[in-house]
Design a protein around this motif. Structure first.
Motif, PDB file in Angstrom:
ATOM      1  N   GLU A  23     -20.632 -16.368  19.747  1.00 25.73           N
ATOM      2  CA  GLU A  23     -19.961 -15.820  20.928  1.00 25.73           C
ATOM      3  C   GLU A  23     -19.010 -16.852  21.542  1.00 25.73           C
ATOM      4  N   LEU A  24     -19.459 -18.092  21.640  1.00 22.82           N
ATOM      5  CA  LEU A  24     -18.627 -19.156  22.189  1.00 22.82           C
ATOM      6  C   LEU A  24     -17.468 -19.479  21.237  1.00 22.82           C
ATOM      7  N   GLN A  25     -17.728 -19.464  19.943  1.00 22.35           N
ATOM      8  CA  GLN A  25     -16.668 -19.705  18.953  1.00 22.35           C
ATOM      9  C   GLN A  25     -15.583 -18.631  19.061  1.00 22.35           C
ATOM     10  N   GLU A  26     -15.985 -17.374  19.188  1.00 20.21           N
ATOM     11  CA  GLU A  26     -15.026 -16.278  19.312  1.00 20.21           C
ATOM     12  C   GLU A  26     -14.205 -16.438  20.591  1.00 20.21           C
ATOM     13  N   PHE A  27     -14.860 -16.832  21.674  1.00 30.13           N
ATOM     14  CA  PHE A  27     -14.164 -17.026  22.950  1.00 30.13           C
ATOM     15  C   PHE A  27     -13.107 -18.124  22.836  1.00 30.13           C
ATOM     16  N   ILE A  28     -13.485 -19.282  22.272  1.00 31.00           N
ATOM     17  CA  ILE A  28     -12.534 -20.393  22.211  1.00 31.00           C
ATOM     18  C   ILE A  28     -11.420 -20.088  21.206  1.00 31.00           C
ATOM     19  N   ASP A  29     -11.726 -19.348  20.151  1.00 32.48           N
ATOM     20  CA  ASP A  29     -10.671 -18.931  19.218  1.00 32.48           C
ATOM     21  C   ASP A  29      -9.658 -18.038  19.932  1.00 32.48           C
ATOM     22  N   ARG A  30     -10.141 -17.114  20.752  1.00 34.13           N
ATOM     23  CA  ARG A  30      -9.265 -16.219  21.512  1.00 34.13           C
ATOM     24  C   ARG A  30      -8.425 -17.008  22.528  1.00 34.13           C
ATOM     25  N   TYR A  31      -9.069 -17.978  23.182  1.00 36.47           N
ATOM     26  CA  TYR A  31      -8.394 -18.833  24.158  1.00 36.47           C
ATOM     27  C   TYR A  31      -7.281 -19.638  23.490  1.00 36.47           C
ATOM     28  N   ASN A  32      -7.593 -20.265  22.362  1.00 36.78           N
ATOM     29  CA  ASN A  32      -6.601 -21.062  21.641  1.00 36.78           C
ATOM     30  C   ASN A  32      -5.466 -20.190  21.110  1.00 36.78           C
ATOM     31  N   ARG A  33      -5.788 -18.992  20.670  1.00 40.52           N
ATOM     32  CA  ARG A  33      -4.765 -18.062  20.185  1.00 40.52           C
ATOM     33  C   ARG A  33      -3.809 -17.698  21.327  1.00 40.52           C
ATOM     34  N   ALA A  34      -4.356 -17.485  22.526  1.00 38.36           N
ATOM     35  CA  ALA A  34      -3.519 -17.175  23.691  1.00 38.36           C
ATOM     36  C   ALA A  34      -2.567 -18.334  23.990  1.00 38.36           C
ATOM     37  N   TRP A  35      -3.040 -19.571  23.857  1.00 34.38           N
ATOM     38  CA  TRP A  35      -2.159 -20.731  24.047  1.00 34.38           C
ATOM     39  C   TRP A  35      -1.041 -20.709  23.020  1.00 34.38           C
ATOM     40  N   ASN A  36      -1.365 -20.485  21.762  1.00 33.09           N
ATOM     41  CA  ASN A  36      -0.336 -20.494  20.720  1.00 33.09           C
ATOM     42  C   ASN A  36       0.599 -19.298  20.814  1.00 33.09           C
ATOM     43  N   ASP A  37       0.127 -18.210  21.412  1.00 31.96           N
ATOM     44  CA  ASP A  37       0.977 -17.035  21.644  1.00 31.96           C
ATOM     45  C   ASP A  37       1.772 -17.154  22.938  1.00 31.96           C
ATOM     46  N   HIS A  38       1.506 -18.214  23.712  1.00 26.08           N
ATOM     47  CA  HIS A  38       2.149 -18.429  25.018  1.00 26.08           C
ATOM     48  C   HIS A  38       1.871 -17.252  25.959  1.00 26.08           C
ATOM     49  N   ASP A  39       0.688 -16.698  25.853  1.00 25.65           N
ATOM     50  CA  ASP A  39       0.280 -15.558  26.676  1.00 25.65           C
ATOM     51  C   ASP A  39      -0.409 -16.094  27.934  1.00 25.65           C
ATOM     52  N   VAL A  40       0.403 -16.463  28.908  1.00 25.82           N
ATOM     53  CA  VAL A  40      -0.107 -17.110  30.119  1.00 25.82           C
ATOM     54  C   VAL A  40      -1.102 -16.207  30.848  1.00 25.82           C
ATOM     55  N   GLU A  89      -3.848 -19.117  40.002  1.00 25.34           N
ATOM     56  CA  GLU A  89      -2.406 -19.104  40.284  1.00 25.34           C
ATOM     57  C   GLU A  89      -1.776 -20.444  39.936  1.00 25.34           C
ATOM     58  N   ALA A  90      -2.391 -21.538  40.379  1.00 30.69           N
ATOM     59  CA  ALA A  90      -1.855 -22.875  40.101  1.00 30.69           C
ATOM     60  C   ALA A  90      -1.888 -23.175  38.610  1.00 30.69           C
ATOM     61  N   ILE A  91      -2.947 -22.746  37.947  1.00 26.64           N
ATOM     62  CA  ILE A  91      -3.060 -22.973  36.503  1.00 26.64           C
ATOM     63  C   ILE A  91      -1.959 -22.210  35.768  1.00 26.64           C
ATOM     64  N   GLY A  92      -1.727 -20.970  36.143  1.00 29.47           N
ATOM     65  CA  GLY A  92      -0.664 -20.184  35.526  1.00 29.47           C
ATOM     66  C   GLY A  92       0.698 -20.833  35.706  1.00 29.47           C
ATOM     67  N   THR A  93       0.967 -21.335  36.898  1.00 23.51           N
ATOM     68  CA  THR A  93       2.243 -22.004  37.171  1.00 23.51           C
ATOM     69  C   THR A  93       2.388 -23.249  36.295  1.00 23.51           C
ATOM     70  N   ALA A  94       1.321 -24.025  36.179  1.00 20.15           N
ATOM     71  CA  ALA A  94       1.362 -25.242  35.359  1.00 20.15           C
ATOM     72  C   ALA A  94       1.613 -24.913  33.893  1.00 20.15           C
ATOM     73  N   ILE A  95       0.937 -23.897  33.391  1.00 17.37           N
ATOM     74  CA  ILE A  95       1.093 -23.539  31.978  1.00 17.37           C
ATOM     75  C   ILE A  95       2.493 -22.992  31.711  1.00 17.37           C
ATOM     76  N   ARG A  96       3.016 -22.190  32.617  1.00 22.09           N
ATOM     77  CA  ARG A  96       4.395 -21.705  32.457  1.00 22.09           C
ATOM     78  C   ARG A  96       5.365 -22.886  32.407  1.00 22.09           C
ATOM     79  N   GLY A  97       5.096 -23.899  33.211  1.00 19.28           N
ATOM     80  CA  GLY A  97       5.929 -25.098  33.207  1.00 19.28           C
ATOM     81  C   GLY A  97       5.878 -25.824  31.872  1.00 19.28           C
ATOM     82  N   ILE A  98       4.696 -25.923  31.297  1.00 24.42           N
ATOM     83  CA  ILE A  98       4.547 -26.569  29.984  1.00 24.42           C
ATOM     84  C   ILE A  98       5.373 -25.825  28.938  1.00 24.42           C
ATOM     85  N   PHE A  99       5.271 -24.485  28.949  1.00 25.52           N
ATOM     86  CA  PHE A  99       6.002 -23.687  27.963  1.00 25.52           C
ATOM     87  C   PHE A  99       7.507 -23.661  28.225  1.00 25.52           C
TER      88      PHE A  99
END
Length: 142
Positions: free
Chosen positions: A5-22, A48-58
């Motif tokens: 379950e944790l592996q599936e979660f982190i895989d989904r999380y990492n995929r969202a980063w690589n897809d730039h799906d903020v 909200e702050a995390i989303g702003t930071a990630i958009r800035g990175i991308f």
């Protein structure tokens, strides 16, 4: 969360980063989550702050991608080592300094420490090789 379950979660999380799906990334954080980059000194609290930071990175690296080299997953904790690749195409701000886009490609390594609470990211602590990044951008000779 543990095991598959944790592996599936982190895989989904990492995929969202690589897809730039903020939006997907932010939804996987708790409301009071902390995103701290220990290399740059940036601390962002709350979705909200995390989303702003990630958009800035991308914005700085619009083609940024991560490849996990090793992951240690257990008992609501993920520690992952990664290699990042991207092209510096946006203005970068660090410690009050602004760096215009260099157009240079970078590849550097880092590590995340990600505790999970109630099935969501409670914190993301990022430790990355900022010296290599700056060297590849031509901003330091060390």
């Amino acid at each position: 969360m543990n095991g598959p379950e944790l592996q599936e979660f982190i895989d989904r999380y990492n995929r969202a980063w690589n897809d730039h799906d903020v939006d997907a990334i932010v939804e996987m954080h708790t409301d009071d989550s902390v995103f701290e980059n220990h290399t740059t000194g940036d601390v962002n609290v709350g979705r909200e702050a995390i989303g702003t930071a990630i958009r800035g990175i991308f914005t700085v690296f619009p083609d940024l991608r991560f490849e996990t080299r090793r992951a240690y997953i257990r008992d609501d904790l993920v520690v992952q080592e990664w290699t990042a690749q991207g092209t510096h195409l946006g203005k970068m701000s660090r410690a009050g300094l602004e760096v215009e886009p260099t157009g240079k490609s970078v590849e550097y390594r880092g590590m995340d420490v990600i505790p999970i609470a109630n099935g969501l990211v409670a914190r993301k602590d990022v430790y990355s090789d900022g010296v290599t990044l700056l060297r590849q951008l031509g901003l330091t000779s060390i």
